[in-house]
Design an enzyme around this catalytic site. Structure first.
Site, PDB file in Angstrom:
ATOM      1  N   LYS A  34       3.714  -8.405  -9.569  1.00 53.25           N
ATOM      2  CA  LYS A  34       5.046  -8.610  -9.055  1.00 53.25           C
ATOM      3  C   LYS A  34       6.102  -7.864  -9.613  1.00 53.25           C
ATOM      4  CE  LYS A  34       4.926 -13.673  -7.961  1.00 53.25           C
ATOM      5  NZ  LYS A  34       5.553 -14.730  -8.237  1.00 53.25           N
TER       6      LYS A  34
ATOM      7  N   ASP B  51      10.659 -16.412  -4.076  1.00 50.79           N
ATOM      8  CA  ASP B  51      11.003 -17.433  -4.929  1.00 50.79           C
ATOM      9  C   ASP B  51      12.223 -17.966  -5.225  1.00 50.79           C
ATOM     10  OD1 ASP B  51       8.117 -17.338  -5.582  1.00 50.79           O
ATOM     11  OD2 ASP B  51       8.329 -15.985  -7.069  1.00 50.79           O
TER      12      ASP B  51
END
Ligand code: ATR
Length: 291
Positions: free
Chosen positions: A77, A113
Site C-alpha cells: 500500500k 478505506d
C-alpha cells in the site's frame, strides 16, 4: 461443472487484480466479480501473489497489458506510491493507496478505506456537520478515520491506551486538520465518560473485540451509551462486536466493520467503472464465501 461466470470472459473483457503477499485469503475477487456480473459489466478480477520486491515489475506489467486498474493489500500500500502518476487527497493524507485506476494514460491512486468509511457514515445518517466525535485507538486504521472525521466534525477527541501514539497521530495529520478541534486523552472510564454525554459519534479503531477476543469491548467497563451517540466499529470479524451490540441495545445508530469492508469495495468499483455496484449482490457473495 461449468462456471457460468467464466463463460462471460471474452477478448474484450477488461482486467483488474489485487496484488498482495500473501493474497490467497483475499475476498476481493468474490465481491468484485459478483458485482460485475450483477451489473452486466465486462470486467474480471483476479488475486495475484506479488512479492514485496516485485511490485514495480507487477505495475509495469499491468501498464503494458492495459489493465483497467488494480487493488493493493499488504505489503504494497505504501511502496506503490512512487510508481503512480497522481494521488487523490485521501491517499495523500493517509500515505497509503489501496485502489488504482487508469484514466487517459495516467495511473491514479486513491484510498477507499477512507472514502468507504465516509460513505458508510453517510448512509447510516452518522455523517453530521459540526458534530463532536470520539475515536478509540491511534493505529494504522485510525489515520483514515481522523482524516475523514476532520472534514465534517467540529471536534474530535482521540482516546488511546498509549497517549503518546495519539499525539503522534495528530502531529502527522496536522496539515489536514482544517477547522476541526483535536485533542488526545488516555483511554479510561474517567476520561471518556463525560464526553459520551454530548458526543454524536463514537468510532472504534482498536483491535479490541476482534475474533477470537469477541467477549472484549474497547469501551471501559461501567460506561453506558446513549441513543443520541451513533457507533461505528472498524472490526468486521465478528460482524457484530460487543460494542455494536451495546449501541443497538441503547437504541443508537450503528455501523459495523463488515459493512465498511464492503463499502471500501463499493468505492473501488465506482472508481474503476463510474457506476455504483449492487451492494446486496456484493454482500451476499461475501457472506456465502465466509460461510
Ligand atoms: P491497525 O493498523 O489495525 O489500526 P495497530 O496499528 O496495531 O492496528 O493499532 C491497534 C490499536 O488498538 C492501537 O491504538 C492500540 O493501542 P496502543 O497504541 O496503546 O497499542 C489499540 N489496542 C490494541 N489492544 C488494545 C487493548 N487491549 N486495550 C486498548 N487498546 C488496544
Amino acid at each position: 461443472m461449468v462456471n457460468r461466470d467464466l463463460l462471460r470472459i471474452s477478448g474484450t473483457t477488461k482486467a483488474l487484480a489485487i496484488f498482495g503477499h500473501p493474497v490467497s485469503h483475499s475476498l476481493s475477487p468474490v465481491i468484485h466479480n459478483a458485482a460485475f456480473s450483477a451489473a452486466g459489466l465486462d470486467y474480471c478480477y483476479l488475486a495475484l501473489d506479488v512479492f514485496p520486491e516485485d511490485i514495480a515489475k507487477a505495475v509495469d506489467g499491468v501498464k503494458a497489458m492495459h489493465f483497467a486498474g488494480f487493488t493493493l493489500t499488504a505489503p504494497h500500500k505504501q511502496t506503490v506510491i512512487p510508481l503512480l502518476d497522481e494521488l487523490t487527497p485521501e491517499a495523500q493524507a493517509i500515505g497509503a493507496v489501496n485502489t488504482v485506476v487508469e484514466k487517459d494514460g495516467r495511473w491514479i491512486g486513491t484510498n477507499t478505506d477512507a472514502t468507504g468509511f465516509r460513505h458508510q457514515l453517510q448512509l447510516a445518517g452518522m455523517y453530521r456537520k459540526g458534530m463532536k466525535a470520539l475515536m478509540l485507538g491511534s493505529g494504522g486504521a485510525a489515520r483514515a478515520v481522523l482524516y475523514i472525521l476532520s472534514q465534517v466534525a467540529s471536534e474530535v477527541i482521540i482516546f488511546n491506551r498509549t497517549l503518546s501514539k495519539a499525539e503522534q497521530l495528530m502531529e502527522s495529520l496536522a496539515p489536514f486538520q482544517g477547522n476541526c478541534k483535536w485533542s488526545a486523552l488516555p483511554l479510561e472510564k474517567a476520561t471518556i465518560g463525560p464526553h459520551l454525554e454530548d458526543a454524536s459519534l463514537l468510532v472504534n479503531t482498536t483491535s479490541v473485540g476482534m475474533h477470537p477476543d469477541e467477549a472484549s469491548c474497547p469501551l471501559p467497563e461501567g460506561l453506558a451509551l446513549r441513543s443520541s451517540c451513533g457507533v461505528a466499529d472498524l472490526i468486521y470479524s465478528p460482524p457484530k462486536t460487543r460494542l455494536i451490540q451495546m449501541a443497538e441495545a441503547a437504541g443508537a445508530k450503528a455501523a459495523s466493520g463488515f459493512d465498511m469492508l464492503l463499502y471500501q469495495g463499493v468505492d473501488a468499483f465506482t472508481f474503476w467503472t463510474g457506476v455504483e455496484p449492487d451492494f446486496e449482490a456484493m454482500k451476499a457473495a461475501l457472506q456465502k464465501a465466509r460461510s
